[in-house]
Design a protein around this motif. Sequence first.
Motif, PDB file in Angstrom:
ATOM      1  N   GLU A  16      70.928 -22.469  34.181  1.00 33.53           N
ATOM      2  CA  GLU A  16      72.314 -22.846  34.415  1.00 33.53           C
ATOM      3  C   GLU A  16      72.382 -24.034  35.369  1.00 33.53           C
ATOM      4  O   GLU A  16      71.601 -24.114  36.314  1.00 33.53           O
ATOM      5  CB  GLU A  16      73.096 -21.665  35.025  1.00 33.53           C
ATOM      6  CG  GLU A  16      73.247 -20.477  34.098  1.00 33.53           C
ATOM      7  CD  GLU A  16      74.138 -20.767  32.913  1.00 33.53           C
ATOM      8  OE1 GLU A  16      75.010 -21.668  33.028  1.00 33.53           O
ATOM      9  OE2 GLU A  16      73.978 -20.110  31.879  1.00 33.53           O
ATOM     10  N   PRO A  17      73.319 -24.944  35.139  1.00 29.62           N
ATOM     11  CA  PRO A  17      73.506 -26.048  36.095  1.00 29.62           C
ATOM     12  C   PRO A  17      73.890 -25.496  37.458  1.00 29.62           C
ATOM     13  O   PRO A  17      74.542 -24.458  37.567  1.00 29.62           O
ATOM     14  CB  PRO A  17      74.660 -26.856  35.485  1.00 29.62           C
ATOM     15  CG  PRO A  17      74.688 -26.472  34.048  1.00 29.62           C
ATOM     16  CD  PRO A  17      74.222 -25.055  33.982  1.00 29.62           C
ATOM     17  N   LYS A  18      73.519 -26.230  38.489  1.00 26.50           N
ATOM     18  CA  LYS A  18      73.866 -25.810  39.830  1.00 26.50           C
ATOM     19  C   LYS A  18      75.322 -26.167  40.118  1.00 26.50           C
ATOM     20  O   LYS A  18      75.951 -26.909  39.374  1.00 26.50           O
ATOM     21  CB  LYS A  18      72.922 -26.461  40.835  1.00 26.50           C
ATOM     22  CG  LYS A  18      71.481 -26.012  40.629  1.00 26.50           C
ATOM     23  CD  LYS A  18      70.562 -26.597  41.664  1.00 26.50           C
ATOM     24  CE  LYS A  18      69.136 -26.102  41.445  1.00 26.50           C
ATOM     25  NZ  LYS A  18      68.195 -26.690  42.435  1.00 26.50           N
ATOM     26  N   LYS A  19      75.844 -25.672  41.194  1.00 26.88           N
ATOM     27  CA  LYS A  19      77.250 -25.912  41.532  1.00 26.88           C
ATOM     28  C   LYS A  19      77.350 -26.502  42.937  1.00 26.88           C
ATOM     29  O   LYS A  19      76.653 -26.062  43.852  1.00 26.88           O
ATOM     30  CB  LYS A  19      78.061 -24.617  41.446  1.00 26.88           C
ATOM     31  CG  LYS A  19      78.133 -24.027  40.047  1.00 26.88           C
ATOM     32  CD  LYS A  19      79.053 -22.824  40.009  1.00 26.88           C
ATOM     33  CE  LYS A  19      79.089 -22.189  38.630  1.00 26.88           C
ATOM     34  NZ  LYS A  19      79.618 -23.108  37.612  1.00 26.88           N
ATOM     35  N   ILE A  20      78.199 -27.498  43.072  1.00 32.27           N
ATOM     36  CA  ILE A  20      78.585 -27.986  44.397  1.00 32.27           C
ATOM     37  C   ILE A  20      80.103 -28.062  44.415  1.00 32.27           C
ATOM     38  O   ILE A  20      80.749 -28.112  43.361  1.00 32.27           O
ATOM     39  CB  ILE A  20      77.949 -29.354  44.738  1.00 32.27           C
ATOM     40  CG1 ILE A  20      78.356 -30.422  43.717  1.00 32.27           C
ATOM     41  CG2 ILE A  20      76.451 -29.247  44.825  1.00 32.27           C
ATOM     42  CD1 ILE A  20      77.851 -31.802  44.064  1.00 32.27           C
ATOM     43  N   SER A  21      80.677 -28.096  45.588  1.00 30.45           N
ATOM     44  CA  SER A  21      82.130 -28.022  45.687  1.00 30.45           C
ATOM     45  C   SER A  21      82.789 -29.268  45.113  1.00 30.45           C
ATOM     46  O   SER A  21      82.213 -30.366  45.113  1.00 30.45           O
ATOM     47  CB  SER A  21      82.560 -27.847  47.145  1.00 30.45           C
ATOM     48  OG  SER A  21      82.410 -29.062  47.860  1.00 30.45           O
ATOM     49  N   GLU A  43      72.263 -32.410  39.270  1.00 32.83           N
ATOM     50  CA  GLU A  43      71.813 -31.079  38.868  1.00 32.83           C
ATOM     51  C   GLU A  43      72.966 -30.159  38.466  1.00 32.83           C
ATOM     52  O   GLU A  43      72.737 -29.033  38.041  1.00 32.83           O
ATOM     53  CB  GLU A  43      70.995 -30.439  39.985  1.00 32.83           C
ATOM     54  CG  GLU A  43      69.623 -31.087  40.145  1.00 32.83           C
ATOM     55  CD  GLU A  43      68.757 -30.373  41.165  1.00 32.83           C
ATOM     56  OE1 GLU A  43      67.738 -29.786  40.765  1.00 32.83           O
ATOM     57  OE2 GLU A  43      69.120 -30.385  42.360  1.00 32.83           O
ATOM     58  N   THR A  44      74.215 -30.652  38.575  1.00 29.86           N
ATOM     59  CA  THR A  44      75.362 -29.876  38.093  1.00 29.86           C
ATOM     60  C   THR A  44      75.676 -30.185  36.627  1.00 29.86           C
ATOM     61  O   THR A  44      76.575 -29.575  36.053  1.00 29.86           O
ATOM     62  CB  THR A  44      76.623 -30.169  38.929  1.00 29.86           C
ATOM     63  OG1 THR A  44      77.024 -31.538  38.724  1.00 29.86           O
ATOM     64  CG2 THR A  44      76.362 -29.938  40.412  1.00 29.86           C
ATOM     65  N   LEU A  45      74.952 -31.130  36.028  1.00 25.65           N
ATOM     66  CA  LEU A  45      75.243 -31.590  34.664  1.00 25.65           C
ATOM     67  C   LEU A  45      74.271 -30.983  33.666  1.00 25.65           C
ATOM     68  O   LEU A  45      73.042 -31.000  33.868  1.00 25.65           O
ATOM     69  CB  LEU A  45      75.165 -33.117  34.602  1.00 25.65           C
ATOM     70  CG  LEU A  45      76.121 -33.859  35.544  1.00 25.65           C
ATOM     71  CD1 LEU A  45      75.800 -35.339  35.568  1.00 25.65           C
ATOM     72  CD2 LEU A  45      77.572 -33.632  35.119  1.00 25.65           C
ATOM     73  N   THR A  64      80.863 -32.458  31.721  1.00 28.47           N
ATOM     74  CA  THR A  64      79.894 -31.468  32.200  1.00 28.47           C
ATOM     75  C   THR A  64      78.479 -31.729  31.704  1.00 28.47           C
ATOM     76  O   THR A  64      77.545 -31.046  32.115  1.00 28.47           O
ATOM     77  CB  THR A  64      80.315 -30.063  31.740  1.00 28.47           C
ATOM     78  OG1 THR A  64      80.432 -30.051  30.301  1.00 28.47           O
ATOM     79  CG2 THR A  64      81.645 -29.668  32.359  1.00 28.47           C
ATOM     80  N   ARG A  65      78.291 -32.711  30.817  1.00 30.96           N
ATOM     81  CA  ARG A  65      76.976 -32.974  30.241  1.00 30.96           C
ATOM     82  C   ARG A  65      76.369 -34.253  30.820  1.00 30.96           C
ATOM     83  O   ARG A  65      77.079 -35.147  31.244  1.00 30.96           O
ATOM     84  CB  ARG A  65      77.067 -33.091  28.715  1.00 30.96           C
ATOM     85  CG  ARG A  65      77.585 -31.830  28.049  1.00 30.96           C
ATOM     86  CD  ARG A  65      77.596 -31.956  26.528  1.00 30.96           C
ATOM     87  NE  ARG A  65      78.095 -30.743  25.903  1.00 30.96           N
ATOM     88  CZ  ARG A  65      77.353 -29.666  25.668  1.00 30.96           C
ATOM     89  NH1 ARG A  65      76.069 -29.663  25.998  1.00 30.96           N
ATOM     90  NH2 ARG A  65      77.881 -28.602  25.109  1.00 30.96           N
ATOM     91  N   THR A  99      82.882 -36.422  24.010  1.00 29.83           N
ATOM     92  CA  THR A  99      81.540 -35.823  23.925  1.00 29.83           C
ATOM     93  C   THR A  99      81.157 -35.098  25.213  1.00 29.83           C
ATOM     94  O   THR A  99      80.097 -34.468  25.268  1.00 29.83           O
ATOM     95  CB  THR A  99      80.491 -36.904  23.619  1.00 29.83           C
ATOM     96  OG1 THR A  99      80.521 -37.903  24.654  1.00 29.83           O
ATOM     97  CG2 THR A  99      80.784 -37.565  22.277  1.00 29.83           C
ATOM     98  N   ARG A 100      81.996 -35.247  26.257  1.00 29.49           N
ATOM     99  CA  ARG A 100      81.824 -34.571  27.544  1.00 29.49           C
ATOM    100  C   ARG A 100      80.585 -35.044  28.299  1.00 29.49           C
ATOM    101  O   ARG A 100      79.997 -34.314  29.090  1.00 29.49           O
ATOM    102  CB  ARG A 100      81.817 -33.052  27.374  1.00 29.49           C
ATOM    103  CG  ARG A 100      82.988 -32.522  26.583  1.00 29.49           C
ATOM    104  CD  ARG A 100      83.174 -31.039  26.696  1.00 29.49           C
ATOM    105  NE  ARG A 100      83.622 -30.667  28.029  1.00 29.49           N
ATOM    106  CZ  ARG A 100      83.962 -29.432  28.375  1.00 29.49           C
ATOM    107  NH1 ARG A 100      83.911 -28.459  27.481  1.00 29.49           N
ATOM    108  NH2 ARG A 100      84.353 -29.158  29.606  1.00 29.49           N
ATOM    109  N   GLU A 101      80.195 -36.310  28.093  1.00 23.14           N
ATOM    110  CA  GLU A 101      79.034 -36.886  28.762  1.00 23.14           C
ATOM    111  C   GLU A 101      79.476 -37.640  30.010  1.00 23.14           C
ATOM    112  O   GLU A 101      80.379 -38.479  29.953  1.00 23.14           O
ATOM    113  CB  GLU A 101      78.292 -37.833  27.813  1.00 23.14           C
ATOM    114  CG  GLU A 101      77.717 -37.135  26.596  1.00 23.14           C
ATOM    115  CD  GLU A 101      77.074 -38.117  25.635  1.00 23.14           C
ATOM    116  OE1 GLU A 101      76.775 -39.259  26.049  1.00 23.14           O
ATOM    117  OE2 GLU A 101      76.871 -37.756  24.469  1.00 23.14           O
TER     118      GLU A 101
END
Length: 769
Positions: free
Chosen positions: A535-540, A320-322, A305-306, A94-96
């Motif tokens: 859009e979700p934020k991105k971190i390295s 906040e990337t999810l 990703t969720r 389910t990608r949770e």
Amino acid sequence: MASPSKPRQRIKVASASTAGNYDQDEDDHVHAIYQNPNSRSAFERVLDTPQASAAMVGVLTAIAFALRFYKINQPDQVVFDEVHFGKFASFYITREYYFDVHPPFAKLLFGLAGWFVGFDGHFTFQEIGDNYTDNHVPYVGMRALPAILGSLTIPVVYAIMKETGYSTIIAAFSACIILFDNAHIAQSRLILLDATLIFFMSLTIYSYVRFRKLRYWEFTVEWWSWLIATGFFMACTWGAKVNGILTVATIGIAVLVDLWDILDHKKGFTMEHFWKHFMARAVGLIVVPFIIYLSFFYVHFAVLTRSGTGDTFMSPAFQETLIGNELLMNSQELRYYDVVTMKHKDTKVYLHSHPDHYPLQYDDGRISSQGQQVTGYGHDDINNHWQIIPTKALPEAGRGRVVHHEDVIQLLHVNTQTLLLTHDVASPLMPTNQEFTTWPKDDHSRHNDTLFYLNIIDADSEDPWKSKSSHFRLVHGPTRVSMWTHSKQLPEWAFKQQEINGNKNPTEKSATWFVDQVISTESSEGLSSEQVPKEPKKISFFKKFAELQLLMLQHNAGLTSSHPYASGPINWPFLISGISFWTENDAQKQIYLIGNIVGWWTCVIALSIYVGIMGADLLARRRGIEPIPEAARGRLWNSAGFFLLIWAIHYLPFFLMSRQLFIHHYLPSHLASALLAGSVLSFVLSDTVNYPISIVGRWTKLRKSEYADLGMKGPVVVGIFTFILFSMFLYMTPLTYGTPGLDGETINAKRLLSSWTLHFAAKEIAEVS
């Protein structure tokens, strides 16, 4: 016996000046072409032919698959830790996002297996006993993965023994200890991590043995291949379960011993040669495994990703990337004069105040300020509302009214119109910490005591303060204490609410808060579209990886709560107690994880014999007596010593751990003890060994070859032992497979040790005279 992949020609013995002193090794090696097997018994020669060896490993593997797949569909219910690892597999589908103390490799394999057999992730594995059939879960396909890996462990164990120079019958002996072990079988038939861990651990051992056997063909393609394979399988072991790090430590110690030997000037090697070996091992056993280990987490983050159950374990920036995370959806910038509620991150209580005051005197005789009480309250209430007051001039509108990291602020308690304050007065419950109270907003006599620095965690100076996502510490300006709370309750005079006080460490990690709700705002800009990012934020990746690794270590160490089936390491080798995996009351069925007592106690005896043999040999040699032939001694110190090292490194560290421990933590050590048991049996039955066993090098000094000759006594002893071992396995199968159900008297008979806590046992009734 292994031979190189490309043909080798017979090599003449080098002169002393060019031999590099290889002849001083305890276990020097030559090619098979020099060995003369005619002195052995005919029966032994037949057993050690490639055809007989292949037949033996084929039979053992077939039996392994049969025992591990037998009634694998029973029970059709969630068993023990399937509630965790089955659930994690569903989260991958389910990608949770979820959080667990173990690395993701084995769980990724379960997720892949579930996807492959058509599992849609809808079943959440909530409780032990939940029914798979009723919920249409293809659980057999998921259980098949550990069953396959557990079955394939048997030929790998056999191959380890063969590659380290033991005869076919001895290799079969070690393999049978694992083959017919009830604990290994029970673990291999369920959606659990241990079968994956043990399979890749055994492959790591096998690869390292193959690598060491090529030490006279250093830096060849085959040498590099087995070095890289060792690193790869080592990473898989570590990635399967957190205690796979013990396999890494084992190989690390073995490599250090190897490098120490190369460093010996008597070997005639230059320092340049030593550093070449050092760098090769650094690449193969550090760089490669770390890249592989990183790749597991890269896939883990790429799939999950969720928003899911693991969000709250992670930092706000991570959350906040999810996709769909509350912080991402509902976080908004805070402006001066906003009215908010604030929660403590760990205990989840609101920052609260009410008109009641601290008593004049506490029970211990200390005097309070009699100020207004400031407490932690667990429920939503109007007295949880605080207004953010500026301490600097603000523009009429615009982003200048946004609160930023390191701003100095005041907090106004809306219901009583008083300002939050702390001062050098002891708190009610902790004399070392400062009392928090409030002060009338129109009385400026204590203005400085109402000033607090806003320190947003992991923020830069211009970062805005946000609801939900900004975790912060509130540090008092004059005294530099952090606003803090703990779980102990105040007395009745404070309605048993939680104490708020000032911790003298301004960077105390547990003094972390967040704004839960924005009750009102004076600026419509505060409700801009920014509060729902598209859009979700991105971190390295490396920031995510580092954060998760630290959390895994912290939470693994924090698993200290009691469990009815937890046990100490001293109990494990003797099978003092097991684990109840599953029960079914109506049919009186149960799965009880316990090993085969014949195999486990044999391994304990073998460990004791080995220590006794080596101790006696050391004492005898101290007096100039050589009781053990040189080749046999070399085998006992080298290969058997390596097995003892594996056992010790996978067992002894658990004595230092304060976390929950269970008998299944001993299974890797049990595998190592089975290898050592084979070594001891070989020594007991014969004073000769297959020697040498490795690949001859260009400058290797040839030595006289010999073969282990167990004659008929080897097959007879192993045959009798295997029959007893198999009989005990059959006797315990109802507890291993969970079927059939047993009556109370039969269950009592299965309790071989009184410490085993089996269910549905008949009560013993004392006779009345």
